[in-house]
Design an enzyme around this catalytic site. Structure first.
Site, PDB file in Angstrom:
ATOM      1  CE  LYS A  74      -3.776   2.202   2.622  1.00 22.36           C
ATOM      2  NZ  LYS A  74      -4.679   2.122   3.781  1.00 22.36           N
ATOM      3  CB  SER A 149      -7.964   4.135   2.855  1.00 18.87           C
ATOM      4  OG  SER A 149      -7.130   3.466   3.801  1.00 18.87           O
ATOM      5  CB  SER A 173      -8.387   1.279   5.743  1.00 21.69           C
ATOM      6  OG  SER A 173      -9.093   2.464   5.531  1.00 21.69           O
TER       7      SER A 173
HETATM    8  N1  GLN Z   1     -13.154   4.880   6.351  1.00 24.07           N
HETATM    9  C1  GLN Z   1     -12.482   5.350   7.506  1.00 24.07           C
HETATM   10  C2  GLN Z   1     -12.012   6.767   7.283  1.00 24.07           C
HETATM   11  O1  GLN Z   1     -12.348   7.309   6.288  1.00 24.07           O
HETATM   12  C3  GLN Z   1     -11.346   4.453   7.857  1.00 24.07           C
HETATM   13  C4  GLN Z   1     -10.147   4.671   7.035  1.00 24.07           C
HETATM   14  C5  GLN Z   1      -8.992   3.837   7.479  1.00 24.07           C
HETATM   15  O2  GLN Z   1      -9.135   2.861   8.177  1.00 24.07           O
HETATM   16  N2  GLN Z   1      -7.812   4.273   7.074  1.00 24.07           N
HETATM   17  O3  GLN Z   1     -11.313   7.339   8.067  1.00 24.07           O
END
Ligand code: GLN
Length: 486
Positions: A74, A149, A173
């Site tokens: 990632k 994400s 995420s």
């Molecule tokens: N969807 C959540 C956010 O927008 C979690 C994102 C994540 O875990 N990086 O913050």
């Protein structure tokens, strides 16, 4: 070849039935033909150089089970020699002078880096539409989002563009994109995996973890990824573990907590059906279901969306155009340079969170918002400890719906935030959680879209989660299904 799991590929490499170079070339070829936008950076020469090194190790008997295994990272993990963008214009041309600890550990194990994976900007998002480099398409249905994400990581595994990937989870995420793309992912206990070189979003929540086709593969990957790192002040100093040690244990007598708050209004019927069927399968494997309650579940959204932006506003202050990253071309003075650089370099969602974060931390509001959120965070963690008095693991959906259509919620941040309802509280509590494929729901228009089962464990129970996931994967084949697009 690309349909094989990491474990199967490892056996082929160790017995010299395939070479690391052949394997790397096979996946690079698939990546070059893919139009999912899962990869942000590939560099064949760098990949093949690592493959050659891996061959040397395999030949000299110095290989680990991961030597020669292709992996993609990632783009939140910094990598020496590769661009590390965090999905942001701010870091579009940034090349790190060092490797993240996670990357260093994989390199030391002999994995072969295939490239860097697309993600929401600074890991903020649930759909991968917040990436400066454009959204990722879901390999099950190209009209759908892959989740976020870590959308690039999940899409790459699902589409068989890589047998292994790294990802990060701040509020879901790893689990949510894994669910929406039909792959397996685990977010370890907070502090298990070093955050050194993981571009920071919300430091008290950020946690790295692996994605792959199976729980067994994730165990191999976590073995390499986890471990104490003195360069991360919240890294846990615990003895090394083999996370795969319990994979084959029977589930006879396992108590599964089923939180009633995870099955209420808002859970789509197709998702509920798949989850209930998975729970039945677990009963067949010898488990019993226990009704539990996590009463503060609904508060996890406002709590998270105070704490995460607060930490983000602080972490992202380093992007000022002075040290590294984007700098505005024209400006009047230093203050103007800061303003223009940040106005140009950050996307909408990142700016929104910096504003919210600065607000909740400001004098006069700190007590009302930030401190209050920290108190509720503790209550959320207490809920889980109550529940774990009655059960060994907790199960429920990862997300309330299957993947939605690209563009559908793009202009509605709150609609995106609501999609995190079942993943945020685990993160706030610092607990390990995983997602495994358990069926399909109907897409909004065409095609089938995967459903993920969430398995939550108490602190340090990763080996138990992987065991629980592996036994299900021995009895079912949802995790082996290949999507139509790559
Ligand atoms: N969807 C959540 C956010 O927008 C979690 C994102 C994540 O875990 N990086 O913050």
């Amino acid at each position: 070849m690309h349909n094989k799991t990491l474990t199967e590929l490892s056996a082929l490499l160790q017995s010299r039935q395939i070479s690391a170079t052949e394997l790397a070339k096979h996946f690079l070829d698939r990546i070059s033909k893919s139009d999912l936008n899962a990869f942000l950076h590939v560099d064949e020469a760098l990949t093949l150089q690592q493959a050659t090194e891996a061959e040397g190790r395999l030949a000299s008997g110095q290989a680990t089970p991961l030597t020669g295994i292709p992996i993609a990272h990632k783009d939140i993990f910094v990598t020496r020699g590769w661009r590390s963008t965090a999905g942001s214009k701010m870091l579009a041309d940034y090349i790190s002078p060092f490797d993240a600890t996670v990357v260093e550990r994989f390199n030391a194990a002999g994995t072969v880096t295939l490239g860097k994976l697309n993600c929401d900007e600074f890991a903020m998002g649930s759909s991968n539409e917040n990436s400066h480099f454009g959204p990722v398409k879901n390999p099950w249905d190209k009209a759908a989002i892959p989740g976020g994400s870590s959308g690039g990581s999940a899409a790459a595994i699902a589409a068989r563009l890589a047998p292994a990937a790294t990802a990060t989870d701040t509020g879901g995420s790893i689990r949510q994109p894994a669910a929406l793309c039909g792959v397996t992912g685990i977010k370890p206990t907070y502090g298990r995996v070093s955050r050194f070189g993981m571009i920071a979003f919300a430091s008290s929540l950020d946690q790295g973890g692996p994605m792959a086709q199976t729980a067994q593969d994730c165990a191999f990957l976590l073995n390499a990824m986890a471990g104490f790192d003195e360069r991360d002040s919240t890294s846990l100093d615990r003895p090394a573990e083999d996370f795969g040690r319990d994979l084959n244990q029977s589930l006879q007598g396992l108590k599964i907590g089923v939180p009633r708050e995870y099955f209420g209004e808002g859970l789509a019927a197709d998702v509920e059906q798949a989850i209930r069927a998975a729970l039945k399968e677990y009963e067949k494997l010898g488990a019993t279901l226990v009704d539990v309650s996590l009463p503060k579940t609904a508060l996890s959204i406002p709590t998270y969306y105070v704490i995460a932006p607060a930490e983000a506003s602080s972490n992202l202050s380093r992007f000022d155009g002075v040290r590294y990253g984007h700098r505005a071309k024209e400006y009047k003075d230093l203050a103007d340079m800061y303003c223009k650089t940040r106005a140009e370099g950050f996307g909408e969602e990142v700016k929104r969170r910096i504003l919210v974060g600065a607000y909740v931390l400001s004098h006069g509001y700190y007590d009302a918002y930030y401190l209050q959120a920290q108190r509720i965070r503790r209550l959320i963690a207490n809920d889980f400890q109550q529940a774990f008095k009655q059960c060994d693991v907790i199960m429920g959906p990862v997300a309330p719906t299957v993947a939605w259509d690209l563009g559908d919620k793009a202009d509605d941040p709150v609609a995106n935030y609501l999609a995190d309802i079942f993943t945020l509280s685990t993160s706030l509590a610092g607990l390990p959680g995983m997602s495994i494929p358990c069926g399909f729901g109907q897409g909004e228009k065409n095609g089938k879209r995967p459903v993920g089962l969430q398995i939550i464990g108490n602190y340090f129970n990763e080996a138990k989660l992987l065991n629980v996931a592996h036994q299900y994967q021995q009895a079912t084949d949802w995790h082996r299904q290949e999507p139509p697009h790559a």
